[in-house]
Design a protein around this motif. Structure first.
Motif, mmCIF file in Angstrom:
data_model
loop_
_atom_site.group_PDB
_atom_site.id
_atom_site.type_symbol
_atom_site.label_atom_id
_atom_site.label_comp_id
_atom_site.label_asym_id
_atom_site.label_seq_id
_atom_site.Cartn_x
_atom_site.Cartn_y
_atom_site.Cartn_z
ATOM 1 N N UNK A 42 5.941 5.408 2.706
ATOM 2 C CA UNK A 42 6.397 5.407 1.323
ATOM 3 C C UNK A 42 5.757 6.550 0.549
ATOM 4 N N UNK A 43 6.491 7.103 -0.411
ATOM 5 C CA UNK A 43 5.901 8.169 -1.230
ATOM 6 C C UNK A 43 4.878 7.601 -2.199
ATOM 7 N N UNK A 77 6.071 -2.282 -4.818
ATOM 8 C CA UNK A 77 5.389 -2.422 -3.523
ATOM 9 C C UNK A 77 6.263 -1.955 -2.367
ATOM 10 N N UNK A 78 7.577 -2.106 -2.507
ATOM 11 C CA UNK A 78 8.488 -1.755 -1.433
ATOM 12 C C UNK A 78 9.031 -0.338 -1.547
ATOM 13 N N UNK A 79 8.740 0.330 -2.661
ATOM 14 C CA UNK A 79 9.285 1.662 -2.896
ATOM 15 C C UNK A 79 8.246 2.772 -2.977
ATOM 16 N N UNK A 80 7.011 2.430 -3.283
ATOM 17 C CA UNK A 80 5.966 3.430 -3.468
ATOM 18 C C UNK A 80 4.667 2.966 -2.818
ATOM 19 N N UNK A 84 -3.950 -1.386 -3.030
ATOM 20 C CA UNK A 84 -3.784 -2.818 -2.808
ATOM 21 C C UNK A 84 -3.906 -3.584 -4.119
ATOM 22 N N UNK A 85 -2.932 -4.424 -4.374
ATOM 23 C CA UNK A 85 -2.963 -5.279 -5.553
ATOM 24 C C UNK A 85 -2.464 -4.621 -6.831
ATOM 25 N N UNK A 86 -2.112 -3.353 -6.776
ATOM 26 C CA UNK A 86 -1.723 -2.637 -8.008
ATOM 27 C C UNK A 86 -0.486 -3.259 -8.654
ATOM 28 N N UNK A 87 0.520 -3.638 -7.884
ATOM 29 C CA UNK A 87 1.715 -4.244 -8.474
ATOM 30 C C UNK A 87 1.348 -5.551 -9.180
#
Length: 130
Positions: A42-43, A77-80, A84-87
């Protein structure tokens, strides 16, 4: 880190094996492996992009679409590639900004369940704002 999401398309099942590598796993895999060409990295998300996501989530919540605001942030979480835990931290910050202490507590509990109690600290959360 790993994850799976059925965001679009037909229903399917994702199997994720979360274990320690070792002889037993090698035996169970029987030489099977995932070729590098099948891995999609992921970017990175830059701070400006994250600020845009946070702004959109605040606007959605302000309009009464709180669940959509949460999902907007969680889909990051699924795109970038995120720390850990940032979203979860962004969802918690959204509710903290809204003054919804019950939602802050609920999302901190979700974070602790998924990432472990060590993911909760007394340090201020890194928040993104515009």
């Amino acid at each position: 880190m790993h994850g799976a999401c059925n965001a679009h398309g037909p229903a399917r099942i994702h199997l994720i094996l979360d274990c320690y590598a070792g002889p037993t796993l090698d035996w169970l895999r029987d030489g099977e492996h995932l070729p590098e060409r099948c891995v999609r990295h992921l970017p990175e998300a830059d701070e400006e992009e994250l600020a845009g996501y946070a702004t959109t989530a605040r606007r959605l919540a302000h309009l009464g679409y709180v669940r959509s605001a949460e999902h907007h942030l969680l889909r990051l979480f699924f795109n970038r590639r995120l720390d850990e835990g940032r979203a979860y931290d962004m969802v918690i910050a959204l509710h903290r900004d809204r003054g919804d202490t019950a939602a802050v507590t609920t999302w901190r509990e979700h974070k602790a369940i998924v990432l472990g109690p060590h993911s909760l600290t007394d340090e201020p959360l890194k928040e993104v704002s515009r």
